[in-house]
Scaffold this active site. Structure first.
Site, short mmCIF file in Angstrom:
data_model
loop_
_atom_site.label_atom_id
_atom_site.label_comp_id
_atom_site.label_asym_id
_atom_site.label_seq_id
_atom_site.Cartn_x
_atom_site.Cartn_y
_atom_site.Cartn_z
CG HIS A 16 -30.77 1.30 -60.86
ND1 HIS A 16 -31.62 0.28 -60.49
CD2 HIS A 16 -31.31 1.86 -61.98
CE1 HIS A 16 -32.63 0.21 -61.35
NE2 HIS A 16 -32.47 1.17 -62.27
CG ASP B 90 -31.41 3.53 -65.65
OD1 ASP B 90 -31.70 3.00 -64.58
OD2 ASP B 90 -31.60 2.96 -66.76
CG ASP B 91 -27.87 1.91 -64.03
OD1 ASP B 91 -27.84 1.50 -62.87
OD2 ASP B 91 -28.78 1.63 -64.84
CG HIS C 15 -35.22 5.28 -63.26
ND1 HIS C 15 -36.03 4.77 -64.27
CD2 HIS C 15 -34.26 4.35 -63.06
CE1 HIS C 15 -35.57 3.61 -64.65
NE2 HIS C 15 -34.48 3.33 -63.94
CD GLU D 113 -34.43 -0.59 -69.39
OE1 GLU D 113 -34.78 -1.40 -68.51
OE2 GLU D 113 -33.31 -0.01 -69.39
N1 ADE Z 1 -30.83 -2.27 -63.11
C1 ADE Z 1 -30.04 -1.20 -63.18
N2 ADE Z 1 -30.37 -0.44 -64.23
C2 ADE Z 1 -31.41 -1.06 -64.85
C3 ADE Z 1 -32.21 -0.76 -65.98
N3 ADE Z 1 -32.02 0.31 -66.73
N4 ADE Z 1 -33.18 -1.64 -66.32
C4 ADE Z 1 -33.38 -2.72 -65.58
N5 ADE Z 1 -32.67 -3.04 -64.51
C5 ADE Z 1 -31.69 -2.21 -64.12
ZN ZN Z 2 -33.41 1.60 -64.05
#
Ligand code: ADE
Ligand code: ZN
Length: 337
Positions: free
Chosen positions: A16, A275-276, A14, A197
């Protein structure tokens, strides 16, 4: 414990790629593309990374993407991520990208995909990191827009293993995308979706029943519904949990209250992801480290999370078995000294 985590073989499921855009690289590419960022310095940009919810973050995330223009930009972004995780014993990655976030700015689907894909190929060659690309539909946009994006992906089935669903969860239930996910499945793509989430457990149920997803991204709110937890356990549906993301986006108020230990205890197939990472303060090892104390620094549990990362991946059974054996060997070596 830090060195145990650093050497533990693991997969990331997971992530992005646009969320790996570090401020330093953003400034560099902005200069290359003659774009003026609305921040004076790398430090000022860092300071903007204070979010009170998902939407707060998404606003800055989409703004950041705007700097990505050429295939080389997407290559450089992906390469920077691979260089980092090659130092973190990450041996397999399944990364998301958001084609609509680029196409709507006039950047072609191919520019983004080929830039990302070429870097991943180089990463496999140079670092031995295997990979898969998953394209996500932005759920705040229409079903029609998602269908158009799926059409763009069809000539690239050899490079894209799956489709996902991300962006603003509240008010955009999985049911909005039932038909486009059916078509994606028909075309042979794996399917995953962000659910639970910020959204309610019902969104997780919709993702399972209507989108027929193979994994749930996040899934935190499943714990509000005992029957749903039971089902997720019975059906062995993986949940791609993201600890630092959860605290940064206020999905969890404090790391000490993170639900991961409860999820493990319930028998859910959870693993750790970043995630990010550029926005949330840490890549994969930093996420493992953030949660380690909550698991009493138990090496067996940390290794279990790594095993789950491979079990849950879109890898062949043969590759899963080989990767899991490496985790178990590593654990055995560390338990014997
Ligand atoms: N896009 C990038 N990160 C995200 C996240 N945690 N939840 C939803 N969309 C996303
Ligand atoms: Zn995500």
């Amino acid at each position: 414990m830090k060195s145990f985590i650093e050497g533990l073989p693991k997969a990331e499921l997971h992530l992005h790629i646009e969320g790996t855009f570090e401020p330093e690289l953003m400034f560099k590419l902005a200069e290359r593309n003659a774009i003026t960022l609305p921040y004076e310095s790398v430090e000022a940009l860092h300071e903007a990374y204070n979010f009170s919810n998902l939407q707060d973050f998404l606003d800055i995330y989409y703004q950041g993407m705007n700097v990505l223009r050429s295939e080389q930009d997407f290559y450089d972004l992906t390469w920077a991520y691979l260089q980092r995780v090659s130092q973190q014993a990450v041996t397999h990655v399944e990364i998301f990208f958001d084609p609509q976030g680029h196409v709507e700015r006039g950047i072609s689907f191919e520019t983004a995909l080929i830039g990302i894909y070429s870097a991943l190929q180089q990463g496999q060659k140079q670092f031995g990191i295997s990979f898969g690309v998953i394209m996500c539909f932005l759920r705040h946009l229409s079903e029609e827009d998602a269908f158009e994006t799926l059409e763009m992906a069809l000539p690239h089935k050899d490079k894209i293993i799956g489709v996902g669903l991300d962006s603003s969860e509240a008010g955009n239930p999985p049911s909005k995308f039932t038909r486009v996910f059916a078509k994606a499945r028909e075309e042979g793509f794996h399917v995953v979706a962000h659910a639970g989430e910020e959204g309610p457990p019902e969104y997780i149920i919709e993702a399972l029943d209507l989108l027929k997803v193979e994994r749930i991204d996040h899934g935190n709110t499943c714990l509000q519904d005992a029957a749903l937890v039971k089902r997720l356990v019975a059906e062995k549906i993986p949940l791609t949990v993201c600890p630092l993301s959860n605290t940064k986006l206020c999905v969890v108020d404090d790391m000490k209250n993170h639900p991961l230990p409860a999820m493990l205890k319930a028998g859910l197939q959870v693993m750790i992801n970043s995630d990010d990472p550029a926005y949330f303060g840490g890549y994969l090892n930093e996420n493992y480290a953030a949660i380690s104390g909550l698991l009493d620094n138990d090496k067996n549990l940390l290794a279990k999370l790594a095993v789950n990362s491979f079990t849950s991946a879109f890898l062949s059974d043969e590759n899963k078995v080989a990767a899991i054996a490496k985790v178990n060997d590593y654990l055995a070596r560390h338990n014997s000294n």
